[in-house]
Design an enzyme around this catalytic site. Structure first.
Site, short mmCIF file in Angstrom:
data_model
loop_
_atom_site.label_atom_id
_atom_site.label_comp_id
_atom_site.label_asym_id
_atom_site.label_seq_id
_atom_site.Cartn_x
_atom_site.Cartn_y
_atom_site.Cartn_z
N HIS A 1 -3.13 -4.02 -1.04
CA HIS A 1 -4.37 -4.20 -1.49
C HIS A 1 -5.33 -4.61 -0.18
CE1 HIS A 1 -7.56 -5.12 -4.26
NE2 HIS A 1 -7.17 -6.29 -4.80
N ASP B 1 -10.06 0.46 3.37
CA ASP B 1 -9.77 -0.23 4.56
C ASP B 1 -9.40 0.15 5.78
OD1 ASP B 1 -7.79 -1.77 1.64
OD2 ASP B 1 -9.40 -2.75 3.17
N HIS C 1 -5.10 5.79 -3.02
CA HIS C 1 -5.76 5.05 -3.89
C HIS C 1 -5.23 5.16 -5.26
CE1 HIS C 1 -8.91 2.57 -5.89
NE2 HIS C 1 -9.15 2.04 -4.54
C1 SDX Z 1 -7.37 -1.55 -2.02
O1 SDX Z 1 -7.70 -0.85 -6.66
C2 SDX Z 1 -8.64 -0.94 -6.07
O2 SDX Z 1 -9.88 -0.78 -6.36
C3 SDX Z 1 -8.10 -1.56 -4.43
C4 SDX Z 1 -9.41 -1.37 -3.45
C5 SDX Z 1 -10.50 -2.34 -3.85
O3 SDX Z 1 -11.46 -2.24 -3.51
O4 SDX Z 1 -10.23 -3.51 -4.88
O5 SDX Z 1 -9.87 -0.28 -3.51
C6 SDX Z 1 -8.93 -1.99 -2.21
O6 SDX Z 1 -6.34 -2.18 -2.24
C7 SDX Z 1 -7.37 -0.08 -1.17
C8 SDX Z 1 -5.79 0.35 -0.93
C9 SDX Z 1 -5.27 -0.19 0.16
N1 SDX Z 1 -4.02 0.01 0.54
C10 SDX Z 1 -3.44 0.49 1.29
O7 SDX Z 1 -4.01 1.19 1.99
C11 SDX Z 1 -1.91 0.75 1.31
C12 SDX Z 1 -1.53 2.07 1.67
N2 SDX Z 1 -1.65 2.81 0.15
C13 SDX Z 1 -0.66 2.71 -0.85
O8 SDX Z 1 0.53 1.63 -0.85
C14 SDX Z 1 -0.90 3.30 -2.22
O9 SDX Z 1 -1.76 4.52 -2.05
C15 SDX Z 1 -1.86 2.42 -3.15
C16 SDX Z 1 -1.31 1.15 -3.44
C17 SDX Z 1 -3.32 2.12 -2.69
C18 SDX Z 1 -1.75 3.01 -4.29
O10 SDX Z 1 -0.59 2.78 -4.94
P1 SDX Z 1 -0.18 3.68 -6.44
O11 SDX Z 1 -1.56 4.13 -7.05
O12 SDX Z 1 0.44 2.99 -7.25
O13 SDX Z 1 0.26 5.03 -5.96
P2 SDX Z 1 1.87 5.33 -5.60
O14 SDX Z 1 2.38 3.96 -4.82
O15 SDX Z 1 2.61 5.42 -6.94
O16 SDX Z 1 1.94 6.49 -4.72
C19 SDX Z 1 1.78 7.47 -5.28
C20 SDX Z 1 2.54 8.92 -4.31
C21 SDX Z 1 3.89 7.98 -3.99
O17 SDX Z 1 4.85 9.12 -3.63
P3 SDX Z 1 6.03 9.55 -4.97
O18 SDX Z 1 6.69 8.41 -5.31
O19 SDX Z 1 5.16 10.01 -6.01
O20 SDX Z 1 6.75 10.57 -4.46
O21 SDX Z 1 2.04 8.72 -2.99
C22 SDX Z 1 2.72 8.29 -1.99
C23 SDX Z 1 3.65 7.22 -2.62
O22 SDX Z 1 4.94 7.26 -2.10
N3 SDX Z 1 1.73 7.46 -1.22
C24 SDX Z 1 1.73 7.11 0.18
C25 SDX Z 1 0.75 6.54 0.37
N4 SDX Z 1 0.24 5.97 -0.59
C26 SDX Z 1 0.85 6.65 -1.84
N5 SDX Z 1 2.66 7.77 0.99
C27 SDX Z 1 2.35 7.60 2.22
N6 SDX Z 1 1.27 6.78 2.64
C28 SDX Z 1 0.59 6.06 1.71
N7 SDX Z 1 -0.42 5.59 2.14
#
Ligand code: SDX
Length: 429
Positions: A266, A365, A307
């Site tokens: 997050h 971010d 996201h």
């Molecule tokens: C913020 O919710 C909001 O609005 C948040 C926010 C706000 O303003 O409040 O926008 C702020 O938190 C932005 C997000 C910041 N986080 C990151 O940048 C961390 C990296 N990203 C992730 O960990 C992930 O993308 C999330 C946490 C942001 C979203 O997670 P989800 O929706 O639960 O998606 P997921 O983890 O289920 O991923 C879906 C797939 C997975 O692969 P499979 O299991 O389907 O094979 O996408 C892959 C994940 O492995 N994946 C990534 C990835 N993000 C998701 N693979 C590599 N790098 C990444 N960054």
């Protein structure tokens, strides 16, 4: 609320369950599943991927189209034409202020920027190397020990005063957490400065000489606060709502939001992005890290990418990327190696099948850290900056809930543990 219905039939069960469907002004309809408990069932949605936890009028996001509206106004227009405190007014009261309303609002915020002198002693309880988010969790929660006159959440005036205190004091407490970490004296707010200027004054000023705050950096700082102001029912805002639903005071609720924001998935991602870019170190190593991000056996993720809602670009990332170029140009920084790596990383990722298939784009971010670094903010303070900007969103949602009808949030579960069994005495185990 519309009068259409969803009909649920369940194998082995007679008849069907009718569930009301409600339509909002924008976005998907919702199915009201509240009646399922009476049918001996719960819905199951870990991570709340498909769950609308409340009704709200504050912020609308369309993840497919990359749309973000605050009370109907697009984020790019607000970032370009508004400022943070004006956006705070909009989020809290639903309309843009006229000149008199804005002057009154800004004046009131200015009158709450100082903190009780006793709070200064709280900082001495921390180690100098304490993470500033750890300090913020502590001192913001402790504010409720100082403001007994504004803890009656049923009183609109109390809620209003608490809102002003939190919006006004977060920059002061944040700057104090930085000054404490470097052993420098705390700076008092200077209310002749605007919100962002005052923050930079408290961060980088010193009591031995007059503050020189760059208007370019102040404008960039203000835009960073604005772009982080609110974002619908994200994890930290949902935490604030859940804490508030028990009747906890606003300071405790905001402290809970700060704690939830800290996670690297997050708000902690902005700090993790800079650490990742520094670890990559050179554009020649980008492919190695992209490969790791795609490797299921490697826990590494490209921080700042992906996201839950945006399956297209994050409109804030677009504004942030443009702001990064502008700030660096205005500061005369011809090239920032980390920005070059970030831009190259974005190009590579966005043309890679894995990121395209999983719809992973830069989020808010990804570029914010580049700007914060150019402003001179240390990496450890990045998430604190996010918390300062997001405080108004947390308060707006908390106030929207408390001023309306609400119940304590109490989710259920799918239980897969033991059925009842008898205790086994120690000598029989
Ligand atoms: C913020 O919710 C909001 O609005 C948040 C926010 C706000 O303003 O409040 O926008 C702020 O938190 C932005 C997000 C910041 N986080 C990151 O940048 C961390 C990296 N990203 C992730 O960990 C992930 O993308 C999330 C946490 C942001 C979203 O997670 P989800 O929706 O639960 O998606 P997921 O983890 O289920 O991923 C879906 C797939 C997975 O692969 P499979 O299991 O389907 O094979 O996408 C892959 C994940 O492995 N994946 C990534 C990835 N993000 C998701 N693979 C590599 N790098 C990444 N960054």
């Amino acid at each position: 609320m519309s009068d259409t219905k969803a009909t649920l039939t369940i194998d082995g069960r007679e008849g069907a369950i009718e569930l009301p469907i409600y339509s909002g002004s924008l976005g998907p309809d919702v199915v009201d599943v509240g009646g399922l408990t009476g049918q001996g069932m719960f819905t199951y949605d870990p991570g709340f991927v498909s769950t609308a936890a409340c009704e709200s009028q504050i912020t609308y996001i369309d993840g497919g189209k990359g749309i973000l509206l605050h009370r109907g106004y697009p984020i790019d227009q607000l970032a370009e034409q508004s400022d943070y405190l004006e956006t705070c007014y909009l989020l809290l009261y639903g309309e843009l202020p006229n000149a008199a309303e804005k002057e009154r609002f800004v004046g009131t915020v200015h009158r709450h920027t100082m903190v009780n002198e006793q709070i200064r002693t709280f900082y001495n309880g921390f180690r100098r190397d304490a993470h500033p988010m750890a300090i913020m969790c502590g001192v913001v929660g402790a504010l409720s020990a100082f403001y007994h006159d504004s803890l009656d959440i049923s009183d609109e005036q109390h809620r209003q005063v608490a809102a002003f205190r939190l919006i006004a004091k977060m920059p002061t407490l944040a700057a104090m957490s930085y000054k404490f970490s470097i052993g420098a004296p705390f700076m008092y707010p200077d209310n002749s400065l605007n919100y962002a200027e005052n923050f930079l004054h408290m961060m980088f000023g010193n009591p031995c000489e007059p503050s020189q705050v760059s208007p370019v950096l102040a404008r960039a700082m203000d835009r960073i606060f604005l772009l982080h102001a609110d974002h619908e029912q994200n994890a930290s805002t949902s935490t604030v709502r859940l804490a508030g639903s028990s009747g906890a005071n606003p300071f405790a609720c905001i402290a809970a939001g700060i704690a939830a924001l800290w996670g690297p998935s997050h708000g902690g991602a902005n700090e993790a992005v800079l650490e990742m870019l520094e670890e990559i170190g050179d554009v020649s190593r980008i492919d190695e890290f992209v490969a790791r991000a795609k490797d299921k056996d490697d826990p590494f993720r490209l921080m700042g990418f992906g996201h839950r809602v945006y399956k297209n670009f994050d409109p804030r990332a677009k504004v942030m990327k443009q702001a990064a170029d502008e700030v660096l140009e205005e500061l005369g920084i011809d090239s920032d190696p980390l920005l070059e790596i970030a831009k190259r990383l974005e190009e590579i990722a966005l043309s890679d099948e894995y990121f395209i298939e999983k719809k992973l784009y830069p989020n808010v971010d990804f570029y914010s850290g580049i700007i914060l670094k150019a402003i001179g903010i240390p990496t450890s303070m990045f998430t604190v900056i996010f918390a300062v900007g997001r405080t108004v969103g947390w308060i707006a949602h908390w106030n929207e809930m408390i001023s309306g009808s609400y119940r304590i949030g109490r989710p259920r579960q799918l239980y897969t543990g033991y059925a009842q069994r008898d205790f086994v005495p120690l000598d029989k185990r």
